[in-house]
Design a protein around this motif. Structure first.
Motif, PDB file in Angstrom:
ATOM      1  N   ASP A   1     -15.432 -12.872  -0.894  1.00 56.52           N
ATOM      2  CA  ASP A   1     -15.285 -14.320  -0.887  1.00 56.52           C
ATOM      3  C   ASP A   1     -15.927 -14.921   0.346  1.00 56.52           C
ATOM      4  OD1 ASP A   1     -12.712 -14.645   1.169  1.00 56.52           O
ATOM      5  OD2 ASP A   1     -12.927 -12.718   0.134  1.00 56.52           O
TER       6      ASP A   1
ATOM      7  N   ASP B   1      -2.777 -15.318   8.586  1.00 55.77           N
ATOM      8  CA  ASP B   1      -2.581 -14.422   7.446  1.00 55.77           C
ATOM      9  C   ASP B   1      -3.852 -14.276   6.633  1.00 55.77           C
ATOM     10  OD1 ASP B   1      -0.042 -13.950   8.203  1.00 55.77           O
ATOM     11  OD2 ASP B   1       0.888 -15.390   6.807  1.00 55.77           O
ATOM     12  N   SER B   2      -4.505 -15.414   6.381  1.00 51.94           N
ATOM     13  CA  SER B   2      -5.743 -15.361   5.585  1.00 51.94           C
ATOM     14  C   SER B   2      -6.789 -14.516   6.291  1.00 51.94           C
ATOM     15  CB  SER B   2      -6.320 -16.745   5.343  1.00 51.94           C
ATOM     16  OG  SER B   2      -5.347 -17.725   5.429  1.00 51.94           O
TER      17      SER B   2
ATOM     18  N   SER C   1      -8.980 -21.340   9.166  1.00 47.76           N
ATOM     19  CA  SER C   1      -7.982 -20.702   8.307  1.00 47.76           C
ATOM     20  C   SER C   1      -6.803 -20.207   9.128  1.00 47.76           C
ATOM     21  CB  SER C   1      -8.597 -19.502   7.582  1.00 47.76           C
ATOM     22  OG  SER C   1      -9.784 -19.883   6.961  1.00 47.76           O
TER      23      SER C   1
ATOM     24  N   LEU D   1     -14.655 -16.698   2.860  1.00 55.04           N
ATOM     25  CA  LEU D   1     -13.961 -16.511   4.136  1.00 55.04           C
ATOM     26  C   LEU D   1     -14.260 -15.134   4.723  1.00 55.04           C
ATOM     27  CD1 LEU D   1     -11.981 -17.428   6.332  1.00 55.04           C
ATOM     28  CD2 LEU D   1     -10.115 -16.550   4.922  1.00 55.04           C
TER      29      LEU D   1
ATOM     30  N   GLN E   1      -6.005 -10.874   5.898  1.00 56.74           N
ATOM     31  CA  GLN E   1      -6.331 -10.431   4.534  1.00 56.74           C
ATOM     32  C   GLN E   1      -7.847 -10.307   4.355  1.00 56.74           C
ATOM     33  OE1 GLN E   1      -4.247 -13.361   2.270  1.00 56.74           O
ATOM     34  NE2 GLN E   1      -2.242 -12.534   2.922  1.00 56.74           N
ATOM     35  N   ALA E   2      -8.566 -11.269   4.935  1.00 54.07           N
ATOM     36  CA  ALA E   2     -10.024 -11.224   4.834  1.00 54.07           C
ATOM     37  C   ALA E   2     -10.568  -9.957   5.500  1.00 54.07           C
ATOM     38  CB  ALA E   2     -10.623 -12.458   5.484  1.00 54.07           C
TER      39      ALA E   2
ATOM     40  N   CYS F   1      -9.508 -17.857  13.516  1.00 52.49           N
ATOM     41  CA  CYS F   1      -8.810 -18.951  12.831  1.00 52.49           C
ATOM     42  C   CYS F   1      -9.510 -20.274  13.118  1.00 52.49           C
ATOM     43  CB  CYS F   1      -7.369 -19.064  13.325  1.00 52.49           C
ATOM     44  SG  CYS F   1      -6.314 -17.743  12.740  1.00 52.49           S
TER      45      CYS F   1
END
Lengths: 191, 250
Positions: free
Chosen positions: A4, A35-36, A32, A6, A39-40, A27
């Motif tokens: 994706d 957490d994102s 973002s 991100l 995950q990324a 961030c």
């Protein structure tokens, strides 16, 4: 697996940065949440693994970096032939260990733990940028204080000082008197 | 003789294997399977001294730290052999406690050093990008104003003096200009009846030695009375004129 937007932004940022990028920086630049980002990073590392890349993203010295797999150490080392410094001596490693846990500390306090003169080990570590002079102790003679550097964290692959091996245990040990140490060791974690 | 040198080198290796007296002590404890909390002082002191003595027999330099430890152990041993007098209210001080603390601390840090060594082993095979330059080479790293340490300055100074050595060298021939040579030249330059300035004599952009030589020559000629000179005010042009005596004397 298609990555994706991100994940690819994170990849680009880490690749182009000249220093480890912290989670906060990632961030900020991507707009973002933490957490994102985590995950990324996971998705990126999974993609590296799935496609059998020689790279992974690792956390070191308080931030993220793209790193080559150990497997390719020999091949890559050719790039730095002649420029790469040798491994640290045992004396330097011991001195490094003492400074890492009791920083900022004086030469005398290092020597009292190692029981041996540490001049040349300290000099080596200073030259290799593993430690720095971080000030002077306000006692008679105003001895120099030594602390570790970011290069130290990177060299040993530590993400920060809390990740030093057995950090809490040794912090505790250093603060103890002789009798406390004995009690702890006799009834606690004795071998 | 040959045996002696062999023996000495093997012992040297043995002592060099230790990172100081604490390391040697820990080795002795492990070798003899001694519990760190129950050290038979007399035995350990004897063993330690044996090492020191052997090193000394072979004329090796013994670091002073080893001698301090030897003295400490000997003191502990002698205390352990003497009957102890205790007075009321006085707490028994275990002379071994401080040593034990030192040994435990040192042993812990030695273990940590081993762990660091393993990390080093792993991490020298891992390369991150970018930033390898900073990590591996001694090349100069940009330093923010006010952040330079004494070491940085010394490094900079070193690199400067190294650079200096590489500058191309140039040989400069020293030309000697004697006073008699100068007099010979002046003979033709200072024409009777005419005035010539000092500046004209030495010419444009003269070497320092040339100025000095001619100046001394002129003083000499004045002393002999062969010329007379005139200067209007300090630092102004010095005008020179031949006198009659030049021709008479020479």
């Amino acid at each position: 697996m298609i990555l994706d937007r991100l994940a690819r932004e994170v990849e680009a940022l880490i690749f182009a940065s000249d220093e480890p990028l912290s989670i906060q920086q990632l961030c900020e630049y991507t707009g973002s949440g933490e957490d994102s980002i985590h995950q990324a990073l996971d998705r990126l590392n999974k993609a590296f693994l799935d496609q059998q890349h020689a790279l992974t993203i690792i956390e070191v010295a308080g931030g993220f970096r793209i790193a080559t797999d150990r497997e390719f150490g020999d091949v890559v080392s050719q790039l730095f032939e002649g420029r790469k410094l040798g491994k640290l001596s045992r004396a330097a490693l011991e001195t490094m260990a003492v400074i890492a846990y009791s920083q900022p500390c004086t030469r005398i306090s290092i020597e009292s733990i190692r029981g041996v003169n540490c001049d040349s080990a300290i000099r080596t570590l200073l030259e290799r940028d593993m430690i720095r002079i971080s000030g002077r102790m306000e006692t008679p003679g105003r001895p120099l204080l030594y602390s570790t550097t970011r290069a130290f964290l990177e060299y040993f692959g530590l993400s920060n000082l809390d990740h030093l091996p057995r950090f809490d245990e040794i912090e505790e040990l250093l603060g103890m008197s002789s009798s406390e140490i004995e009690e702890r060791d006799l009834f606690g974690s004795g071998e | 003789m040959k045996e002696q040198s062999f023996l000495s080198s093997s012992c040297r290796i043995e002592l060099d294997a230790f990172e100081g007296p604490l390391d040697l002590l820990l080795y002795l404890l492990r070798r003899d399977e001694i519990d760190i909390y129950d050290i038979p002082v007399a035995h350990v002191a004897d063993q330690f001294l044996k090492y020191i003595r052997r090193a000394r027999e072979l004329d090796l330099d013994i670091a002073s730290e080893y001698l301090v430890m030897a003295a400490t152990l000997t003191k502990m041993k002698s205390k352990s052999l003497l009957p102890s007098h205790r007075y009321d209210g006085e707490e028994e001080v275990d002379p071994g406690a401080a040593l034990r603390r030192q040994l435990i601390l040192y042993r812990t840090f030695r273990e940590i050093a081993e762990e660091l060594q393993r990390s080093e082993e792993t991490w020298t095979e891992i390369y991150t990008s970018p930033g390898e330059r900073d990590r591996w080479s001694c090349d100069s790293i940009e330093i923010e104003p006010g952040q330079a340490s004494l070491l940085d300055l010394l490094k900079a100074l070193n690199s400067l003096s190294e650079g200096e050595a590489e500058l191309p060298s140039q040989r400069i021939q020293r030309t000697l200009l004697t006073i008699s040579e100068c007099i010979n030249t002046l003979e033709t330059r200072i024409v009777p009846g005419k005035t010539i300035s000092f500046r004209e004599i030495i010419g444009p952009e003269p070497a320092r030695s040339r100025i000095v030589s001619y100046f001394i020559t002129i003083l000499e000629l004045i002393r002999r009375g062969w010329i007379c000179c005139h200067q209007a005010y300090p630092f102004s042009e010095i005008e020179l004129q031949r006198t009659e005596r030049w021709n008479v004397d020479s």
